[in-house]
Design a protein around this motif. Structure first.
Motif, PDB file in Angstrom:
ATOM      1  N   GLU A   1       6.715   1.364  14.222  1.00 56.20           N
ATOM      2  CA  GLU A   1       5.721   1.859  15.178  1.00 56.20           C
ATOM      3  C   GLU A   1       5.942   3.347  15.458  1.00 56.20           C
ATOM      4  O   GLU A   1       4.990   4.118  15.542  1.00 56.20           O
ATOM      5  CB  GLU A   1       5.797   1.055  16.483  1.00 56.20           C
ATOM      6  N   LYS A   2       7.205   3.749  15.601  1.00 53.98           N
ATOM      7  CA  LYS A   2       7.526   5.148  15.918  1.00 53.98           C
ATOM      8  C   LYS A   2       7.057   6.099  14.836  1.00 53.98           C
ATOM      9  O   LYS A   2       6.531   7.183  15.129  1.00 53.98           O
ATOM     10  CB  LYS A   2       9.029   5.293  16.127  1.00 53.98           C
ATOM     11  N   TYR A   3       7.234   5.702  13.569  1.00 58.37           N
ATOM     12  CA  TYR A   3       6.897   6.594  12.464  1.00 58.37           C
ATOM     13  C   TYR A   3       5.597   6.198  11.757  1.00 58.37           C
ATOM     14  O   TYR A   3       5.312   6.692  10.659  1.00 58.37           O
ATOM     15  CB  TYR A   3       8.048   6.623  11.458  1.00 58.37           C
ATOM     16  N   SER A   4       4.835   5.293  12.384  1.00 59.69           N
ATOM     17  CA  SER A   4       3.538   4.861  11.831  1.00 59.69           C
ATOM     18  C   SER A   4       3.686   4.347  10.404  1.00 59.69           C
ATOM     19  O   SER A   4       2.952   4.742   9.491  1.00 59.69           O
ATOM     20  CB  SER A   4       2.528   6.014  11.877  1.00 59.69           C
ATOM     21  N   LEU A   5       4.656   3.458  10.218  1.00 59.76           N
ATOM     22  CA  LEU A   5       4.921   2.891   8.898  1.00 59.76           C
ATOM     23  C   LEU A   5       4.362   1.481   8.810  1.00 59.76           C
ATOM     24  O   LEU A   5       4.391   0.720   9.773  1.00 59.76           O
ATOM     25  CB  LEU A   5       6.434   2.844   8.628  1.00 59.76           C
ATOM     26  N   ASN A   6       3.872   1.125   7.647  1.00 56.42           N
ATOM     27  CA  ASN A   6       3.414  -0.249   7.412  1.00 56.42           C
ATOM     28  C   ASN A   6       4.434  -1.041   6.598  1.00 56.42           C
ATOM     29  O   ASN A   6       4.360  -2.260   6.532  1.00 56.42           O
ATOM     30  CB  ASN A   6       2.072  -0.251   6.679  1.00 56.42           C
ATOM     31  N   SER A   7       5.374  -0.334   5.973  1.00 54.25           N
ATOM     32  CA  SER A   7       6.360  -0.980   5.114  1.00 54.25           C
ATOM     33  C   SER A   7       7.732  -0.354   5.347  1.00 54.25           C
ATOM     34  O   SER A   7       7.829   0.811   5.728  1.00 54.25           O
ATOM     35  CB  SER A   7       5.974  -0.832   3.642  1.00 54.25           C
ATOM     36  N   LEU A   8       8.781  -1.134   5.076  1.00 61.87           N
ATOM     37  CA  LEU A   8      10.126  -0.634   5.315  1.00 61.87           C
ATOM     38  C   LEU A   8      11.109  -1.259   4.329  1.00 61.87           C
ATOM     39  O   LEU A   8      11.201  -2.487   4.224  1.00 61.87           O
ATOM     40  CB  LEU A   8      10.553  -0.980   6.746  1.00 61.87           C
ATOM     41  N   PRO A   9      11.857  -0.430   3.592  1.00 60.21           N
ATOM     42  CA  PRO A   9      12.887  -0.966   2.698  1.00 60.21           C
ATOM     43  C   PRO A   9      14.070  -1.484   3.518  1.00 60.21           C
ATOM     44  O   PRO A   9      14.360  -0.972   4.606  1.00 60.21           O
ATOM     45  CB  PRO A   9      13.300   0.256   1.865  1.00 60.21           C
TER      46      PRO A   9
END
Length: 321
Positions: free
Chosen positions: A290-298
């Motif tokens: 949410e903080k970095y506006s990411l939809n995916s995360l390794p």
């Protein structure tokens, strides 16, 4: 013509609100002593109440138990027929009776006194039998009940409940009870699920990880990205994470007229991407995304080896929202 239902309801709320506000002036050294006694309890806090006060005692015991102070409710009628054996010498007893003269509770006093356990009472009469027999007395008296006949327990039960909440919340701070501790006692609740669920338990792993080498052509990488359906592909070198390519990167590549048939994924990937370790709570992953506006995360281990992948849909499936 009588009062309207709206006027009656507003009067009830006002009467009970006024009664609760009177409690503020009763929070003194005696209250502090009660909290210290409960904090030092080596056993459990036993709540006893009859009738409406019994319902309040049940609620307070539940609040205490869920916020780091082991507690349970003991019905005075059942206690007089054997259940008093549930009380041990390490316990603290809280008796709730507005009149302070409940026969069922008074009958228990000799047996509880012989156990030499601290007794805390919450009554509306400091001179009552129960208040006089207790080690600590908390005044929960009210000027009047919200009931028009001044009979049905309304303001008095609300005030007793608020006093119980004041104790429980004060003990939360005193015991350094954390949100993680709260989650441990609420594993089936939404907060418990959010705090106790680890990344490792919801991440895609093994063959489900969308992973390619930096030499892989962009067109082939997109096939892997589409097949794994996580909205990304992870780029690895000797199994270590060196970059990521997401839906956002794909849009930028299209805008740049990149030749998908010739360019390698390593030339268009995003380096220095955010990642998370598998032992972290999934809630941390959600906040990071949410903080970095990411939809995916390794997901990587301490050596930056790729061990998994998650996306927003993964978090939604885990009911973390």
């Amino acid at each position: 013509m009588g009062k309207s239902l709206i006027d009656i309801a507003k009067e009830v709320i006002q009467t009970e609100s006024d009664s609760v506000l009177l409690l503020k002036d009763r929070i003194d050294q005696n209250f502090i002593d009660v909290c210290h006694t409960l904090k030092s309890c080596m056993g459990k806090v036993v709540l006893i109440g009859m009738g409406k006060s019994g319902h309040i005692a049940k609620k307070i015991s539940s609040t205490l138990a869920s916020t780091g102070t082991p507690a349970f409710y003991l019905h005075p009628g059942e206690a007089g027929h054997g259940d008093l054996g549930m009380v041990s010498h390490d316990d603290v007893v809280i008796m709730i009776s507005y009149s302070g003269e409940s026969d069922e509770i008074i009958a228990l006093l000799p047996g509880i006194k012989r156990m030499n356990v601290p007794i805390i009472s919450m009554t509306g009469n400091a001179n009552s039998s129960i208040a006089s027999s207790s080690d600590f007395h908390l005044d929960v008296s009210v000027d009047k009940e919200a009931c028009p006949h001044n009979l049905a327990p309304t303001s008095s039960t609300t005030v007793a409940l608020v006093m119980g909440d004041a104790i429980a919340v004060s003990l939360i701070s005193s015991n350094n009870f954390t949100s993680e501790d709260f989650a441990m006692s609420h594993p089936s609740g939404s907060l418990g699920r959010r705090l106790l669920t680890l990344v490792s338990s919801i991440m895609k792993s093994g063959k489900d990880i969308p992973m390619v080498s930096k030499e892989t052509l962009l067109i082939d990488s997109l096939l892997v990205m589409s097949e794994k359906a996580l909205g990304m592909v992870l780029i690895s070198e000797n199994e270590k994470l060196i970059g990521i390519f997401t839906d956002g990167d794909l849009r930028r590549a299209l805008e740049s007229n990149v030749d998908f048939q010739k360019v390698a994924i390593g030339d268009v990937m995003t380096i220095d991407c955010k990642s998370i370790e598998p032992q972290e709570p999934a809630l941390i992953a959600m906040k990071l995304m949410e903080k970095y506006s990411l939809n995916s995360l390794p997901v990587v281990d301490s050596s930056n080896n790729i061990v998994g992948a998650i996306n927003m849909h993964t978090l939604i499936q885990a009911k973390l929202f």
